[in-house]
Design an enzyme around this catalytic site. Sequence first.
Site, PDB file in Angstrom:
ATOM      1  N   LYS A 147     -23.722   9.995 -10.095  1.00 51.26           N
ATOM      2  CA  LYS A 147     -23.320   8.629  -9.726  1.00 51.26           C
ATOM      3  C   LYS A 147     -22.293   8.096 -10.718  1.00 51.26           C
ATOM      4  CE  LYS A 147     -27.663   7.451  -7.471  1.00 51.26           C
ATOM      5  NZ  LYS A 147     -29.056   7.053  -7.708  1.00 51.26           N
ATOM      6  N   GLN A 165     -32.895   3.505 -10.874  1.00 48.86           N
ATOM      7  CA  GLN A 165     -33.237   4.794 -10.274  1.00 48.86           C
ATOM      8  C   GLN A 165     -34.746   4.884 -10.009  1.00 48.86           C
ATOM      9  OE1 GLN A 165     -30.996   7.121  -9.347  1.00 48.86           O
ATOM     10  NE2 GLN A 165     -32.562   8.537  -8.622  1.00 48.86           N
ATOM     11  N   ASP A 215     -28.420  -1.013  -3.807  1.00 46.92           N
ATOM     12  CA  ASP A 215     -29.335  -0.152  -3.045  1.00 46.92           C
ATOM     13  C   ASP A 215     -29.795  -0.831  -1.750  1.00 46.92           C
ATOM     14  OD1 ASP A 215     -29.972   2.431  -3.985  1.00 46.92           O
ATOM     15  OD2 ASP A 215     -31.104   1.608  -5.667  1.00 46.92           O
TER      16      ASP A 215
END
Length: 300
Positions: free
Chosen positions: A54, A98, A121
Site C-alpha cells: 500500500k 490494518q 476503507d
Amino acid sequence: MTAKIIDGKAFAAGVREKVAGHVARLINDHGITPGLAVVLVGEDPASQVYVRSKGKATIETGMKSVEHKLDPETSQADLLALIDDLNNDETIHGILVQLPLPAHLDEDLVINSISPAKDVDGFHISNVGLLGTGQKSMVPCTPLGCLMMLRDHHGSLSGLDAVVIGRSNIVGKPMAQLLLGDSCTVTIAHSRTKDLPEVARRADIVVAAVGRPEMVPGDWIKPGATVIDVGINRVDAPEKGEGKTKLVGDVHFESASAVAGAITPVPGGVGPMTIACLLANTVTACSRANGLDEPEGLTA
Ligand code: GUN
C-alpha cells in the site's frame, strides 16, 4: 462458450494512472498533496506485506504515505490517541487501520473513531449508513473495484439479476448495496441459502466472496453470465511439486470460464483493484476535504 477474461491487473493500472493524474492536478493547481496514513498494530506477516505494498503504491501515484507500526501490546487508549492525531492532521486525507487487530483491541470502536471523511476503507458506521441510504460516502475498496469492472464490461447494470455469495461487512453487504444503487435486482446468498446452485444459476452477475476455495463450479453459472471472483485462497498444489502451494478463487475457474460470458481470474482479477481503489478513495477524500471536484470515474 469461452469467457472473456477481465484483466484486473490492467484495469487497476488504468485506475492508478487516473489517480496519478488527479494527484498531479491537486499538487500543481492547488498546492495540495493527498496523504494516506496506514496504521499497523503487531507483526502479522501477511498484514506487513499488505502495508508495504500500500505504501509503495501510494508513493508511486505522487501522494504522501505515512506508516505507523505499533507494538502488538499497544493499548486501546494509545491507538485511539494516534487516530485522534491523524484525524486532526491536515496533511492526512485518508486513514486505514490494518485489520485484523490484536484480540485485546475493540475493532468496531477503533474503526468508528476514524473521522468518516478520512475513512478510506469505508468501514465507519456512518459510511455504511450513507451507502445503504444511497448518499455520498466512502465506499469499501474491494466492492468498489468490482463495481468499476462490472460497469466497464456491461455499460449499464440496470435491471440485471445479481447474486452476491457471501454476507461480510467488508465485501458482500456493500457489494449488494452498490449493485442495488446501479438498479440490479440483488440477492445476497450465504451458507444457509436453500438451493444455492439454483439461486446462482438465475444470475446475470455472480459475485463470489465466501473465502472457500473453488466452491462455485461451472454448472452454477448461467451461460453468458459475468462472474466476479473475490476469493483469494492459498491451497496445496502437489502437481507443482512437494510442499508447493497456489492461489485459487472461490470459483472453479476452469469449469466456470467454459460457461460464463466474462470472468475475473485469481490471481490478477479483483486483487489488484483493491489497492487501486484505496488510492482512488484517498484522492476522493482529499478532493472533498478541499471542496474540489471529485475525480471522474473513481467513485461509486
Ligand atoms: N485487511 C485485509 N484487507 C483489509 C482491508 O481492505 N482494509 C483493512 N483495513 N484491513 C484489511
